[in-house]
Write an enzyme that holds these catalytic residues in place. Structure first.
Site, PDB file in Angstrom:
ATOM      1  N   LEU A  76       0.941  -1.062  -0.044  1.00  0.00           N
ATOM      2  CA  LEU A  76      -0.005  -0.147  -0.179  1.00  0.00           C
ATOM      3  C   LEU A  76       0.637   1.246   0.031  1.00  0.00           C
ATOM      4  CD1 LEU A  76      -2.683  -0.972   2.570  1.00  0.00           C
ATOM      5  CD2 LEU A  76      -3.100  -0.700   0.227  1.00  0.00           C
ATOM      6  N   GLY A  77       1.988   1.252   0.718  1.00  0.00           N
ATOM      7  CA  GLY A  77       2.692   2.464   0.793  1.00  0.00           C
ATOM      8  C   GLY A  77       3.891   2.107   1.698  1.00  0.00           C
ATOM      9  N   GLU A  78       4.692   3.442   1.796  1.00  0.00           N
ATOM     10  CA  GLU A  78       6.013   3.172   2.842  1.00  0.00           C
ATOM     11  C   GLU A  78       6.057   4.433   3.483  1.00  0.00           C
ATOM     12  OE1 GLU A  78       9.033   1.600   0.526  1.00  0.00           O
ATOM     13  OE2 GLU A  78      10.535   1.711   1.900  1.00  0.00           O
ATOM     14  N   GLY A  79       6.358   4.441   4.679  1.00  0.00           N
ATOM     15  CA  GLY A  79       6.807   5.606   5.394  1.00  0.00           C
ATOM     16  C   GLY A  79       8.424   5.215   5.736  1.00  0.00           C
ATOM     17  N   PHE A  81       9.686   4.488   8.434  1.00  0.00           N
ATOM     18  CA  PHE A  81       9.693   3.425   9.241  1.00  0.00           C
ATOM     19  C   PHE A  81       9.376   2.079   8.903  1.00  0.00           C
ATOM     20  CE2 PHE A  81       9.002   2.478  14.235  1.00  0.00           C
ATOM     21  CZ  PHE A  81      10.104   1.957  14.267  1.00  0.00           C
ATOM     22  N   ALA A  82       8.286   2.056   8.246  1.00  0.00           N
ATOM     23  CA  ALA A  82       7.214   0.873   7.977  1.00  0.00           C
ATOM     24  C   ALA A  82       6.744   0.910   6.464  1.00  0.00           C
ATOM     25  CB  ALA A  82       6.281   1.108   8.793  1.00  0.00           C
ATOM     26  N   CYS A  84       3.523  -0.952   4.399  1.00  0.00           N
ATOM     27  CA  CYS A  84       2.225  -0.906   4.713  1.00  0.00           C
ATOM     28  C   CYS A  84       1.401  -2.107   3.583  1.00  0.00           C
ATOM     29  CB  CYS A  84       1.168   0.211   4.639  1.00  0.00           C
ATOM     30  SG  CYS A  84      -0.040   0.154   5.688  1.00  0.00           S
ATOM     31  N   ASP A 192       3.042  15.135  14.544  1.00  0.00           N
ATOM     32  CA  ASP A 192       3.516  14.906  12.993  1.00  0.00           C
ATOM     33  C   ASP A 192       2.299  15.262  12.181  1.00  0.00           C
ATOM     34  OD1 ASP A 192       5.521  14.596  11.216  1.00  0.00           O
ATOM     35  OD2 ASP A 192       5.419  12.332  11.168  1.00  0.00           O
TER      36      ASP A 192
END
Ligand code: ADP
Length: 651
Positions: A76-79, A81-82, A84, A192
């Site tokens: 789904l996506g990426e931050g 740290f993580a 998804c 944030d």
């Protein structure tokens, strides 16, 4: 969510990966600019890439320890740290699984940070906050299962649209403000808030996510000193770091940045070099570009939100009083908004806008502050034909309501005592233990030999609930004690108790896993987030004083007591108090209170005659002495069974 049930897993935002990976700047970069802060710093990029690379794609089926299987779907996506992934449970329900590689949790600090994110997020429930569903781990990853937000975030919307119209932003703002108001009322600062952390659910409602930097402030006066956030959104006082400290106002600042960014197309302090951004923030150096005109009322609000001095920023409630919110206001966000400006929004009439605004506020859990009758209780709703009876069923949910409260009574009444002594399961266990002890004693006394009674001690009457209003379908359960303290057990499980003849009130705030915090405040200087709750308490107080008669006479206060849990059945309402007492108000208007772990029993007759006796004496005598209770033993048996049931509930 329901529309996603049973559908095959679909790619939701393929091609939009790493959408926000470059937005986080490590804390150190602010303090030691020369070493770390270059916006295009290769080192920084590498560091982030390394962390992301550590997150392996989860296996196609993830099995939790308690035997639940989740089928992994698309990325789904990426931050920072993580990563998804979609996850589908056995019933076909689809979730987003925020996946953190265990290999990236190298030190205690990172572990504490992740646990704090989980702990805080888990404790939150609000229509505009991404719902926390579950949390589990396998050998390589930790998974945080969340409500899925398939329509990406405000950041992608802005990228596609370049600028967003004022009516749409008004609607976004109400949903965002509703969520922040809720967070602040629970003493959570998000820290944030940015477009990339505010997602759209399947119905295009906004949901705040990513609690990775969130923090719980233990008291009104405390401040945070860690420098964190995302450069474009960082508040000036955060840049002051150790010298100034920061609090809830950093989220208000972020609202200003987001509003500006949505209306203008880019954040106000944007620059290539992160140090330039910080310099501009410190001087609040921004301007409204001529070629992108926005209304005067929008500028005024942004200007106030971006006040250098945090105390000059409007409070959450004040924001919604700004003229800007009187402009055209849509009834919802439509999917078309993801690509283009919907037609006709400017033509929404003033009357319709005002109605839409009110409905949107209600849906976001915001009540209109300062109005004469802030708690919208219809008189017809509350009218009771039986003066001393419970209020009509229309006021309460049909099912039995259980509310849990746990505070160490030893800490009650001490100023600003913060108490994180029990976790939730301990809280329930302790409550159950009290019930068990009382039940056992009542059973023992029932079978005791009456001849054994030698001298009969005299007991004082206990603190009782003398009036109550169940408005839990909207706000909570309000009650007045016979020492005249007034409390509301709010639906979010927190309690506010206004002490009689005093300038003090207590806030009992529940944090998942951490237990209860009891904070004493002064009525003359209430913390901003408690003001609204005080208004509600006052409203209930007024209502109870003018509409309900008392169950018993006023007793001088001996102790600070409040309602911890209540249970309604067609036959009675049961109150469990923090001093371990149980009060039962029966349908026939007789009330019975069991105290001292079941040793003592009090009867309050419909004519308010109050008598407190040892339970054993009532058994011996066959009833109370001053005034008989109809079916006395039957009622005691009901009480014993109800307490027994509680003792084994959730065990
Ligand atoms: P980090 O803590 O690493 O910053 P985020 O919480 O921002 O992680 O999540 C990373 C990405 O995962 C987001 O940018 C988004 O693309 C996706 N994502 C996060 N939560 C959800 C969700 N509830 N539904 C759909 N996608 C999500």
């Amino acid at each position: 969510m329901s529309s996603l049930r049973s559908q095959p897993l679909q790619p939701l935002n393929s091609g939009q990966l790493n959408a926000r990976a470059n937005n986080i700047t490590p804390v150190k970069s602010i303090r030691r600019p020369k070493e770390n802060v270059q916006p295009t710093d290769q080192k920084q990029k590498k560091k982030k890439e390394k962390l992301s690379a550590l997150c392996k794609t989860p296996p196609s089926i993830v099995r939790t320890r308690n035997g639940r299987d989740y089928r992994r779907g698309n990325f789904l996506g990426e931050g920072g740290f993580a990563r998804c992934f979609q996850m589908k449970d056995a019933s076909g329900q689809i979730y987003a699984a925020k996946t953190v590689a265990k290999a990236s949790i190298k030190n205690e600090k990172t572990k504490t940070k992740l646990l704090s994110e989980i702990k805080i997020h888990k404790s939150l429930k609000h229509p505009n906050i991404v719902n926390f569903v579950d949390c589990f781990e396998d050998d390589v990853n930790v998974y945080i299962l969340l409500e899925i937000c398939p329509n990406q975030s405000l950041m992608e919307l802005l990228k596609a649209r370049k600028r967003v119209s004022e009516p749409e932003v008004r609607f976004f703002m109400v949903q965002i403000i509703g969520a922040i108001k809720y967070l602040h009322s629970r003493r959570v600062i998000h820290r944030d808030l940015k477009l990339g952390n505010i997602f759209f659910d399947p119905d295009m409602n906004l949901k705040i996510g990513d609690f990775g930097l969130a923090s719980v402030l233990p008291s009104t006066d405390s401040r945070k000193y860690t420098i964190c956030g995302t450069p474009n959104y960082i508040a000036p006082e955060v840049l002051g770091g150790k010298n100034t400290g920061h609090s809830f106002e950093v989220d208000i600042w972020a609202i200003g940045i987001m509003m500006y960014a949505l209306l203008v197309g880019k954040p106000p302090f944007q620059a290539k070099d992160v140090n330039v951004i910080y310099e501009r923030i410190k001087k609040t150096e921004y301007y409204f570009p001529e070629e992108k005109p926005i209304s005067e009322s929008a500028r005024m609000l942004i200007k106030d939100l971006l006040s250098l001095n945090p105390l000059h920023r409007p409070t959450i409630d004040e924001i919604l009083d700004y003229d800007w919110f009187k402009g055209p206001f849509p009834d919802k966000t439509r999917e078309i908004s993801l690509q283009e400006t919907p037609q006709g929004l400017d033509k929404i009439t003033t009357a319709q806008s005002s109605l839409n605004f009110k409905i949107a506020k209600d849906a976001a859990g915001i009540y209109t502050p300062g109005s004469k009758n802030p708690v919208e209780i219809l008189r017809s709703d509350l009218h009771s034909e039986q003066p001393r009876a419970m209020l009509p069923q229309s006021l309460s949910p049909n099912d039995t309501r259980n509310k849990y409260q746990e505070v160490d009574p030893a800490h009650m009444g001490r100023p600003r005592k913060v108490n994180f002594n029990t976790n939730f399961s301990t809280a329930i266990k302790r409550l159950n233990q009290e019930c068990f002890k009382t039940y056992q004693n009542m059973r023992r006394i029932e079978h005791a030999k009456y001849d054994e009674i030698e001298c009969i001690p005299e007991y004082e009457n206990p603190t009782l609930i003398s009036k109550w209003v169940d408005y839990s379908n909207k706000y909570g359960f309000s009650y007045q004690l016979n020492n005249d303290d007034i409390g509301v057990l709010f639906n979010d499980e927190n309690t506010l108790l206004k002490l009689h003849n005093s300038d003090r009130f207590l806030e009992l705030i529940y944090h998942d896993n951490e237990g209860w915090t009891c904070i004493e405040n002064s009525l003359s200087h209430p913390p901003a987030q408690a003001k609204r709750q005080l208004e509600i308490v006052d409203f209930f107080a007024k209502y109870m004083n003018s509409n309900l008669s008392k169950v018993s006479e006023i007793e001088e206060s001996k102790e600070t007591v409040f309602l911890r849990r209540y249970t309604r059945t067609p036959e009675y309402i049961m109150f469990e108090m923090t001093n371990g007492n149980f009060q039962f108000n029966f349908k026939d208007h007789h009330k019975i209170c069991v105290s001292k772990e079941g040793e003592v029993i009090t009867h309050i007759s419909p004519s308010r005659v109050t008598e407190t006796l040892p339970l054993i004496l009532v058994y011996k005598n066959g009833n109370f002495i001053s005034e008989a209770v109809p079916d006395c033993f039957g009622k005691i048996a009901v009480i014993k069974e109800a307490i027994k049931k509680k003792a084994f509930e959730n065990a």
